[in-house]
Each structure stands twice: as structure tokens, then as C-alpha cells.
Design a protein around this motif. Structure first.
Motif, PDB file in Angstrom:
ATOM      1  N   TRP A 175       0.841  -1.183   0.000  1.00  0.00           N
ATOM      2  CA  TRP A 175       0.000   0.000   0.000  1.00  0.00           C
ATOM      3  C   TRP A 175       0.888   1.249   0.000  1.00  0.00           C
ATOM      4  N   SER A 176       0.380   2.339  -0.527  1.00  0.00           N
ATOM      5  CA  SER A 176       1.183   3.571  -0.615  1.00  0.00           C
ATOM      6  C   SER A 176       1.571   4.096   0.766  1.00  0.00           C
ATOM      7  N   ASP A 177       0.668   3.946   1.756  1.00  0.00           N
ATOM      8  CA  ASP A 177       1.002   4.461   3.089  1.00  0.00           C
ATOM      9  C   ASP A 177       2.111   3.644   3.748  1.00  0.00           C
ATOM     10  N   ARG A 178       2.240   2.368   3.397  1.00  0.00           N
ATOM     11  CA  ARG A 178       3.352   1.560   3.915  1.00  0.00           C
ATOM     12  C   ARG A 178       4.650   1.961   3.211  1.00  0.00           C
ATOM     13  N   TRP A 179       4.563   2.135   1.884  1.00  0.00           N
ATOM     14  CA  TRP A 179       5.767   2.433   1.110  1.00  0.00           C
ATOM     15  C   TRP A 179       6.402   3.763   1.525  1.00  0.00           C
ATOM     16  N   LYS A 180       5.615   4.669   2.075  1.00  0.00           N
ATOM     17  CA  LYS A 180       6.147   5.965   2.517  1.00  0.00           C
ATOM     18  C   LYS A 180       7.214   5.813   3.594  1.00  0.00           C
ATOM     19  N   LYS A 181       7.218   4.682   4.288  1.00  0.00           N
ATOM     20  CA  LYS A 181       8.222   4.451   5.334  1.00  0.00           C
ATOM     21  C   LYS A 181       9.606   4.175   4.755  1.00  0.00           C
ATOM     22  N   TYR A 182       9.638   3.768   3.505  1.00  0.00           N
ATOM     23  CA  TYR A 182      10.889   3.302   2.901  1.00  0.00           C
ATOM     24  C   TYR A 182      11.866   4.455   2.664  1.00  0.00           C
ATOM     25  N   LYS A 183      13.155   4.205   2.964  1.00  0.00           N
ATOM     26  CA  LYS A 183      14.221   5.161   2.679  1.00  0.00           C
ATOM     27  C   LYS A 183      15.327   4.450   1.927  1.00  0.00           C
ATOM     28  N   PHE A 184      15.743   5.055   0.809  1.00  0.00           N
ATOM     29  CA  PHE A 184      16.781   4.440  -0.016  1.00  0.00           C
ATOM     30  C   PHE A 184      18.141   4.474   0.675  1.00  0.00           C
ATOM     31  N   GLU A 185      18.400   5.552   1.392  1.00  0.00           N
ATOM     32  CA  GLU A 185      19.667   5.676   2.119  1.00  0.00           C
ATOM     33  C   GLU A 185      19.493   5.107   3.526  1.00  0.00           C
ATOM     34  N   ILE A 186      20.353   4.154   3.873  1.00  0.00           N
ATOM     35  CA  ILE A 186      20.323   3.625   5.242  1.00  0.00           C
ATOM     36  C   ILE A 186      21.062   4.605   6.144  1.00  0.00           C
TER      37      ILE A 186
ATOM     38  N   GLU B 215      22.614 -15.348  14.205  1.00  0.00           N
ATOM     39  CA  GLU B 215      22.012 -14.767  13.007  1.00  0.00           C
ATOM     40  C   GLU B 215      21.803 -13.254  13.158  1.00  0.00           C
ATOM     41  N   LYS B 216      21.601 -12.794  14.390  1.00  0.00           N
ATOM     42  CA  LYS B 216      21.536 -11.346  14.616  1.00  0.00           C
ATOM     43  C   LYS B 216      22.834 -10.675  14.177  1.00  0.00           C
ATOM     44  N   ILE B 217      23.967 -11.285  14.555  1.00  0.00           N
ATOM     45  CA  ILE B 217      25.271 -10.733  14.183  1.00  0.00           C
ATOM     46  C   ILE B 217      25.449 -10.785  12.667  1.00  0.00           C
ATOM     47  N   MET B 218      25.021 -11.895  12.057  1.00  0.00           N
ATOM     48  CA  MET B 218      25.082 -12.018  10.597  1.00  0.00           C
ATOM     49  C   MET B 218      24.325 -10.882   9.915  1.00  0.00           C
ATOM     50  N   ILE B 219      23.115 -10.614  10.391  1.00  0.00           N
ATOM     51  CA  ILE B 219      22.249  -9.616   9.762  1.00  0.00           C
ATOM     52  C   ILE B 219      22.817  -8.213   9.944  1.00  0.00           C
ATOM     53  N   ILE B 220      23.290  -7.909  11.144  1.00  0.00           N
ATOM     54  CA  ILE B 220      23.871  -6.583  11.379  1.00  0.00           C
ATOM     55  C   ILE B 220      25.089  -6.378  10.486  1.00  0.00           C
ATOM     56  N   ASN B 221      25.903  -7.413  10.348  1.00  0.00           N
ATOM     57  CA  ASN B 221      27.066  -7.341   9.463  1.00  0.00           C
ATOM     58  C   ASN B 221      26.620  -7.123   8.014  1.00  0.00           C
ATOM     59  N   TYR B 222      25.523  -7.773   7.642  1.00  0.00           N
ATOM     60  CA  TYR B 222      24.917  -7.637   6.307  1.00  0.00           C
ATOM     61  C   TYR B 222      24.503  -6.187   6.069  1.00  0.00           C
ATOM     62  N   PHE B 223      23.858  -5.580   7.066  1.00  0.00           N
ATOM     63  CA  PHE B 223      23.457  -4.178   6.968  1.00  0.00           C
ATOM     64  C   PHE B 223      24.674  -3.250   6.889  1.00  0.00           C
ATOM     65  N   LEU B 224      25.667  -3.518   7.728  1.00  0.00           N
ATOM     66  CA  LEU B 224      26.853  -2.661   7.773  1.00  0.00           C
ATOM     67  C   LEU B 224      27.619  -2.690   6.456  1.00  0.00           C
ATOM     68  N   ARG B 225      27.740  -3.881   5.851  1.00  0.00           N
ATOM     69  CA  ARG B 225      28.425  -3.991   4.561  1.00  0.00           C
ATOM     70  C   ARG B 225      27.689  -3.164   3.499  1.00  0.00           C
ATOM     71  N   ALA B 226      26.359  -3.154   3.599  1.00  0.00           N
ATOM     72  CA  ALA B 226      25.557  -2.405   2.626  1.00  0.00           C
ATOM     73  C   ALA B 226      25.798  -0.901   2.745  1.00  0.00           C
ATOM     74  N   THR B 227      25.982  -0.398   3.960  1.00  0.00           N
ATOM     75  CA  THR B 227      26.206   1.038   4.151  1.00  0.00           C
ATOM     76  C   THR B 227      27.581   1.472   3.663  1.00  0.00           C
ATOM     77  N   LYS B 228      28.507   0.524   3.541  1.00  0.00           N
ATOM     78  CA  LYS B 228      29.880   0.870   3.137  1.00  0.00           C
ATOM     79  C   LYS B 228      30.093   0.810   1.632  1.00  0.00           C
TER      80      LYS B 228
ATOM     81  N   ARG C 163      30.090   1.936  -2.060  1.00  0.00           N
ATOM     82  CA  ARG C 163      30.099   3.262  -2.672  1.00  0.00           C
ATOM     83  C   ARG C 163      28.925   3.430  -3.639  1.00  0.00           C
ATOM     84  N   ALA C 164      28.725   2.439  -4.490  1.00  0.00           N
ATOM     85  CA  ALA C 164      27.618   2.484  -5.446  1.00  0.00           C
ATOM     86  C   ALA C 164      26.505   1.577  -4.944  1.00  0.00           C
ATOM     87  N   ILE C 165      25.336   2.139  -4.681  1.00  0.00           N
ATOM     88  CA  ILE C 165      24.227   1.349  -4.142  1.00  0.00           C
ATOM     89  C   ILE C 165      23.439   0.760  -5.305  1.00  0.00           C
TER      90      ILE C 165
END
Length: 328
Positions: free
Chosen positions: A162-173, A192-205, A207-209
């Protein structure tokens, strides 16, 4: 379903005309009342030639279908391209279905989305409805007597929201707070928590998203939102080849068979820590469903650590060789 399908549909396209014909067949069968088509811009002349082919093939859509086109003059890529398309879609519609050129839906996928979009329109913590359970992501027996499961991971090969849900989305973490993120991952086990956080951190680093789904995963976790998935697979991803950006290698989820589903009960079963944690291995590794669900989690963790060790070993070896070659 009626003769004309009432739910708006967004089709995201680029330079792969060989996948369009099956999608057109299904769209001509259901005849959506509103179809939005977004085509990303070319990187070079070869892309332009293939995009021209795509446009020619789109002329095979039934004349009764009301099609709204948007073409990008610039190449936005695999990250910003889909996001721009979805933003445009929800500037015009309150809800709808989104899929890309390499996703082939079963006919019952459309009825499934229509029913659940109406049923859960006011349940704000349901962010999205996915038709994807290829592999399977979650074996059917774990659904017990339900047809739907709420999971904490976004599954995006054929989905609706729904459009109201999609408004929460941000392209830049935003900068990730380790402690807050760890707390929000309450439906996963510690490793798996550590795996996921590492997954997020790698994504923020990076250069080209060139991705947008990791940001979506992060958003779901931080907002405690959920994704509904079906007990049987309703969409088939056929885009596994050398032309793909993220799906070059065939996995257990590639070309998954699709099946009919009939929703008679609307209540869903909630995934648990074991299911959520196991799904992470299906998303981040080449393991198949049998490996993931028939082995102890400790075995999966050891396997994962071994694969990461091999990856870093060869990366380090490559860097050393490049350094030595430059010095020589």
C-alpha cells in the motif's frame, strides 16, 4: 476474479526482452484495469537496442488494458531504478502489485494479492504481501493448517503493498546503531543477529548502491513490520543468467514451480526464531531448502563461517598478489 482485474500493477523493465513474452501472456489473461510500465534508461547503445525490442513486444498487450508508461532518460540502475518506479506508482495509486521482467506469476497470484490487500489494508504492521515461496523459503508443513505466514524478511519476487506503507521506505540507510538494531532483531537467534547486522553494515559501506532490498529489510526490522508469504509458491523467477546483476548463479530458488492457492481462512501463522534464522541462510548463501531445514543450526553456522573464511582468504590472497605485482 472478474473479467477485468481491479488491482493496479507495476511492471519494472529494463533490457531483457527475452523474458517479457510470458509476462504479457498472463497480463492479457487477467486484463488489469490499470497497468504501469517503468523502463530504466540505457547505459550504452546495446542497452538501447534491447529496450527498443522490449517496447515493440509491449505492443502485444491487449488493447483493453489501460497502460501508463514512464521511461527514464538516464540509467538509474538496480537500486534507484526500482525505487523510482515504485515511488512513481504510488504517487498515482493507493495500493498495488509490483514485479519485474523476469518474474512469471501463477494466475492465482493475482487473486491472492487482491484478497489480502483488502483484508489487511488497515493492519499497519503488515508492510507487504509476497507471492514468493520458491525453494521453498518455508516448507509447507511449517504453515500447519494456515495458508499464510508472517515473516520478518521482505521477499520481493512478486509482491504487493500500500502507498502508506511504502512511505516508510528510505533508499539511504542511516548510520546503524548496533545496540538498537540488535534489540530489534528479537525474532532471530544470537548468531544470526550478528550475521544480519554485518549484512546491513556492509551495505552502508558500498560506494555504489546497486540494491534496494537490503534497505527494505532494515526498515522492516526497525519498524517491527512483517511480510506475508503463501504456503505454496505463486511466482517463478526465470532471470538467472549472465545478463543478470544479482541472479547470475542458479540456486534452489531458481525457476521454482508455481501452484494454485485458494484463500479461505485469513488468519496467518507467525514465523518463529528458527524459521527466521534459517531463512537468512537461504538468502545469503547457496544452500538449498533441504540443507537449511534438515540440519541443526549449529551445522549451518559452521558452514557459513567456513564459507566466509574461504572468501576472505582468497580476497586477501588476491590483494597481496596485486600489491606484489605492482611493486615488481
Amino acid at each position: 476474479m472478474s473479467d477485468v482485474y481491479k488491482v493496479p500493477i507495476l511492471l519494472i523493465l529494463f533490457n531483457r526482452p527475452k523474458y517479457i513474452s510470458k509476462t504479457i501472456q498472463y497480463l492479457n489473461i487477467i486484463k488489469p484495469e490499470a497497468l504501469y510500465v517503468h523502463i530504466d534508461g540505457p547505459r550504452n547503445q546495446e542497452d538501447q537496442d534491447k529496450i527498443n525490442e522490449v517496447e515493440v513486444m509491449l505492443k502485444e498487450l491487449h488493447t483493453d488494458i489501460n497502460v501508463t508508461f514512464k521511461k527514464s532518460n538516464l540509467n538509474l540502475g538496480c537500486g534507484l531504478g526500482p525505487v523510482s518506479a515504485i515511488n512513481w506508482f504510488f504517487e498515482n495509486e493507493d495500493y498495488g502489485i509490483i514485479f519485474e521482467d523476469d518474474v512469471v506469476p501463477h494466475k492465482s497470484f493475482f487473486e491472492y494479492c487482491e484478497i489480502l490487500l483488502k483484508k489487511y489494508s488497515d493492519k499497519r504492521n503488515i508492510f507487504m504481501i509476497s507471492g514468493d515461496n520458491g525453494g521453498p523459503m518455508v516448507p509447507q508443513d511449517l504453515f500447519e493448517d494456515h495458508k499464510i505466514m508472517a515473516v520478518n524478511i521482505p521477499i520481493i519476487w512478486g509482491w504487493a503493498t500500500w502507498s502508506d506503507r511504502w512511505k516508510k521506505y528510505k533508499f539511504e540507510i542511516e548510520k546503524i546503531n548496533f545496540i538498537n538494531t540488535f534489540k530489534n532483531l528479537k525474532d532471530f537467534y544470537f548468531f544470526e543477529k550478528i550475521m544480519i547486522i554485518n549484512y546491513f553494515l556492509r551495505a552502508t559501506k558500498k560506494r555504489a548502491i546497486d540494491f534496494w532490498d537490503i534497505q527494505l529489510f532494515y526498515m522492516l526490522i526497525m519498524n517491527n513490520d512483517q511480510c506475508l508469504i503463501p504456503s505454496v509458491n505463486l511466482v517463478k523467477n526465470i532471470g538467472f543468467d549472465e545478463d543478470a546483476t544479482h541472479t547470475k548463479e542458479i540456486t534452489s530458488r531458481s525457476f521454482s514451480d508455481t501452484h494454485k492457492i485458494k484463500i479461505t481462512k485469513f488468519d496467518y501463522i507467525k514465523s518463529n526464531k528458527s524459521i527466521n534464522s534459517r531463512m537468512i541462510y537461504l538468502i545469503t548463501t547457496q544452500m538449498n531448502s533441504d540443507q537449511v531445514y534438515k540440519k541443526f543450526l549449529i551445522s549451518l553456522r559452521i558452514n557459513y563461517l567456513f564459507r566466509r573464511y574461504i572468501y576472505y582468504f582468497y580476497s586477501l590472497k588476491s590483494k597481496i598478489n596485486k600489491t606484489l605485482s605492482r611493486k615488481s
